[in-house]
Design a protein around this motif. Structure first.
Motif, PDB file in Angstrom:
ATOM      1  N   GLY A  27       0.806  -1.223   0.000  1.00  0.00           N
ATOM      2  CA  GLY A  27       0.000   0.000   0.000  1.00  0.00           C
ATOM      3  C   GLY A  27       0.836   1.269   0.000  1.00  0.00           C
ATOM      4  N   LEU A  28       2.110   1.171   0.400  1.00  0.00           N
ATOM      5  CA  LEU A  28       2.992   2.337   0.392  1.00  0.00           C
ATOM      6  C   LEU A  28       3.550   2.644  -0.994  1.00  0.00           C
ATOM      7  CD1 LEU A  28       5.128   1.664   3.616  1.00  0.00           C
ATOM      8  CD2 LEU A  28       3.322   3.378   3.345  1.00  0.00           C
ATOM      9  N   LEU A  29       3.363   1.723  -1.939  1.00  0.00           N
ATOM     10  CA  LEU A  29       4.001   1.850  -3.246  1.00  0.00           C
ATOM     11  C   LEU A  29       3.693   3.153  -3.981  1.00  0.00           C
ATOM     12  CD1 LEU A  29       5.840   0.600  -5.347  1.00  0.00           C
ATOM     13  CD2 LEU A  29       3.904  -0.743  -6.194  1.00  0.00           C
ATOM     14  N   PRO A  30       2.436   3.627  -4.022  1.00  0.00           N
ATOM     15  CA  PRO A  30       2.169   4.880  -4.744  1.00  0.00           C
ATOM     16  C   PRO A  30       2.958   6.072  -4.190  1.00  0.00           C
ATOM     17  CG  PRO A  30       0.127   3.685  -4.375  1.00  0.00           C
ATOM     18  CD  PRO A  30       1.173   2.980  -3.576  1.00  0.00           C
ATOM     19  N   LYS A  31       3.010   6.224  -2.863  1.00  0.00           N
ATOM     20  CA  LYS A  31       3.747   7.350  -2.283  1.00  0.00           C
ATOM     21  C   LYS A  31       5.247   7.188  -2.496  1.00  0.00           C
ATOM     22  CE  LYS A  31       0.436   8.791   1.247  1.00  0.00           C
ATOM     23  NZ  LYS A  31       0.196   9.018   2.700  1.00  0.00           N
ATOM     24  N   VAL A  32       5.740   5.963  -2.383  1.00  0.00           N
ATOM     25  CA  VAL A  32       7.159   5.728  -2.627  1.00  0.00           C
ATOM     26  C   VAL A  32       7.500   6.061  -4.080  1.00  0.00           C
ATOM     27  CG1 VAL A  32       8.908   3.907  -2.877  1.00  0.00           C
ATOM     28  CG2 VAL A  32       7.529   4.050  -0.790  1.00  0.00           C
ATOM     29  N   THR A  33       6.626   5.690  -4.993  1.00  0.00           N
ATOM     30  CA  THR A  33       6.871   5.979  -6.410  1.00  0.00           C
ATOM     31  C   THR A  33       6.984   7.477  -6.657  1.00  0.00           C
ATOM     32  OG1 THR A  33       5.676   3.969  -7.049  1.00  0.00           O
ATOM     33  CG2 THR A  33       6.023   5.630  -8.751  1.00  0.00           C
ATOM     34  N   GLU A  34       6.090   8.253  -6.083  1.00  0.00           N
ATOM     35  CA  GLU A  34       6.170   9.707  -6.259  1.00  0.00           C
ATOM     36  C   GLU A  34       7.461  10.267  -5.679  1.00  0.00           C
ATOM     37  OE1 GLU A  34       4.265  11.682  -8.134  1.00  0.00           O
ATOM     38  OE2 GLU A  34       3.457   9.714  -8.690  1.00  0.00           O
ATOM     39  N   LEU A  36      10.265   8.670  -5.506  1.00  0.00           N
ATOM     40  CA  LEU A  36      11.368   8.312  -6.388  1.00  0.00           C
ATOM     41  C   LEU A  36      11.658   9.470  -7.347  1.00  0.00           C
ATOM     42  CD1 LEU A  36      10.450   4.613  -7.352  1.00  0.00           C
ATOM     43  CD2 LEU A  36      12.292   5.323  -5.827  1.00  0.00           C
ATOM     44  N   HIS A  37      10.590  10.095  -7.832  1.00  0.00           N
ATOM     45  CA  HIS A  37      10.763  11.256  -8.711  1.00  0.00           C
ATOM     46  C   HIS A  37      11.410  12.415  -7.960  1.00  0.00           C
ATOM     47  CE1 HIS A  37       8.581   9.862 -12.315  1.00  0.00           C
ATOM     48  NE2 HIS A  37       7.791   9.207 -11.466  1.00  0.00           N
ATOM     49  N   ARG A  38      10.969  12.653  -6.745  1.00  0.00           N
ATOM     50  CA  ARG A  38      11.533  13.756  -5.958  1.00  0.00           C
ATOM     51  C   ARG A  38      13.004  13.529  -5.652  1.00  0.00           C
ATOM     52  NH1 ARG A  38       7.653  15.262  -0.971  1.00  0.00           N
ATOM     53  NH2 ARG A  38       9.278  16.854  -0.730  1.00  0.00           N
ATOM     54  N   CYS A 275      20.732   5.421   1.010  1.00  0.00           N
ATOM     55  CA  CYS A 275      19.532   5.889   1.717  1.00  0.00           C
ATOM     56  C   CYS A 275      19.116   4.789   2.685  1.00  0.00           C
ATOM     57  CB  CYS A 275      18.419   6.174   0.709  1.00  0.00           C
ATOM     58  SG  CYS A 275      16.899   6.807   1.429  1.00  0.00           S
ATOM     59  N   ILE A 276      18.822   5.159   3.928  1.00  0.00           N
ATOM     60  CA  ILE A 276      18.498   4.136   4.917  1.00  0.00           C
ATOM     61  C   ILE A 276      17.250   3.350   4.483  1.00  0.00           C
ATOM     62  CG2 ILE A 276      19.559   5.409   6.805  1.00  0.00           C
ATOM     63  CD1 ILE A 276      16.682   5.944   7.818  1.00  0.00           C
ATOM     64  N   SER A 277      17.199   2.115   4.910  1.00  0.00           N
ATOM     65  CA  SER A 277      16.150   1.196   4.475  1.00  0.00           C
ATOM     66  C   SER A 277      14.880   1.389   5.295  1.00  0.00           C
ATOM     67  CB  SER A 277      16.658  -0.245   4.596  1.00  0.00           C
ATOM     68  OG  SER A 277      17.801  -0.438   3.807  1.00  0.00           O
ATOM     69  N   ALA A 283       8.252   6.960   2.071  1.00  0.00           N
ATOM     70  CA  ALA A 283       6.922   7.369   1.619  1.00  0.00           C
ATOM     71  C   ALA A 283       6.545   8.741   2.175  1.00  0.00           C
ATOM     72  CB  ALA A 283       5.888   6.329   2.030  1.00  0.00           C
ATOM     73  N   GLU A 284       7.101   9.064   3.338  1.00  0.00           N
ATOM     74  CA  GLU A 284       6.847  10.364   3.960  1.00  0.00           C
ATOM     75  C   GLU A 284       7.924  11.382   3.602  1.00  0.00           C
ATOM     76  OE1 GLU A 284       6.749   9.210   8.040  1.00  0.00           O
ATOM     77  OE2 GLU A 284       4.785   8.207   7.873  1.00  0.00           O
ATOM     78  N   HIS A 285       8.779  11.005   2.679  1.00  0.00           N
ATOM     79  CA  HIS A 285       9.898  11.830   2.204  1.00  0.00           C
ATOM     80  C   HIS A 285      10.835  12.226   3.342  1.00  0.00           C
ATOM     81  CE1 HIS A 285      11.943  13.768  -1.061  1.00  0.00           C
ATOM     82  NE2 HIS A 285      12.031  14.904  -0.403  1.00  0.00           N
TER      83      HIS A 285
END
Length: 315
Positions: A27-34, A36-38, A275-277, A283-285
């Motif tokens: 469920g975190l995938l959409p926020k993580v994907t965004e 990735l762009h940032r 980047c730490i795991s 997801a929260e940047h």
């Protein structure tokens, strides 16, 4: 020249042997994907080279991303780097993710190489490893990728698994060779402490293979694949002539790379950063980096370590 790596640390099911950073919280995938762009925007200047030779989507399970999201990340990279000489854009995939619909969508992207995590064609071995596909589904995935025009397919196999006779490995090699894929990575099973398999070893419920069995199976893999026309160019990697993995070879050759995503590593000159795991933090940047400076001795030791893995060896 440099390479770009995107880490997609999500899995629907955790394999019994895997110690890579991954989470099941899809469920975190959409926020993580965004993000990735940032992160790509924020970190693009880390590389001294502005020209990319390859892009690689690894994991985890990158095939959980829809192909349109893969292409969006590729296009973003094109805005930031010189991608005119890219030879290879690879996505790792689970065989059961390669449905007809997914394959058709993948055909519309710039991906020109797919690495399938097959591991074995034996259903009992796959069950033991907690994989979510069957041997037949693995074969179907390769055929679907061929149908959409993917001309560079790599598959992963694992050997050195106790509790099964040699026939399972011989049969997996036979089926892999019959599929006529361009590249095969064959890894010896490693027992990692923080895995389901590591727990079974501690409980006395699983016994690793002997050194003699390891050597015999390694040579079995080598002989079968070399006889089939594959070049054994790195300890765990075999390729048809001219089709070595460009991205992975760059790691062994000391080429700069930028890693994007939670747990991803980057290397430039005398610096290595990661980047730490934490997929939740990502997801929260909340991106936290650790790193190290590499001395001439570090460089020399790494050159020895990586070169000894390759068929070229050391001068």
């Amino acid at each position: 020249m440099a390479t770009l790596y995107f880490h997609i640390p999500f899995c629907k099911r955790i394999c019994s042997y895997c110690d890579f950073y991954k989470v099941g919280a899809v469920g975190l995938l959409p926020k993580v994907t965004e993000n990735l762009h940032r992160e790509l925007d924020e970190r693009s200047h880390y590389l001294s080279s502005r020209q990319l030779s390859s892009i690689y989507f690894g994991g985890g399970t990158p095939s959980l991303l829809h192909p349109s999201e893969i292409e969006r990340l590729i296009n973003h990279a094109r805005e930031l780097f010189n991608c005119s000489n890219i030879e290879e854009i690879t996505i790792e995939a689970n065989p059961d993710d390669i449905s007809e619909e997914y394959a058709e969508a993948l055909a519309l992207t710039s991906v020109n190489r797919v690495s399938l995590g097959i591991q074995s064609f034996d259903d009992e071995v796959l069950y033991f490893m907690n994989r979510r596909h069957t041997g037949n589904e693995a074969e179907e995935a390769v055929k679907r990728l061929r149908t959409i025009g993917i001309k560079n397919i790599s598959i992963d196999l694992i050997f050195g698994i106790s509790g099964f006779d040699n026939n399972h490995l011989q049969e997996s090699l036979r089926r892999a060779i019959s599929l006529d894929v361009e590249h095969i990575s064959a890894y010896h099973l490693t027992i990692e402490e923080r895995t389901r398999l590591g727990l079974l070893v501690r409980k006395g419920e699983y016994t690793p293979v002997s050194d003699e069995t390891s050597e015999r199976e390694f040579m079995m893999v080598h002989d079968a694949l070399v006889d089939a026309g594959y070049d054994h160019y790195e300890v765990s990697n075999f390729a048809k002539p001219g089709l070595r993995a460009r991205h992975n070879s760059a790691y062994w050759q000391g080429v700069e790379y930028l890693g994007i995503g939670p747990g991803a590593h980057s290397f430039s000159g005398d610096n290595r950063t990661w980047c730490i795991s934490s997929a939740k933090g990502y997801a929260e940047h909340r991106l936290i980096y650790e790193g190290e400076e590499l001395s001439p001795t570090h460089h020399f030791n790494e050159y020895v370590m990586t070169s000894l893995r390759t068929s070229e060896g050391i001068n």
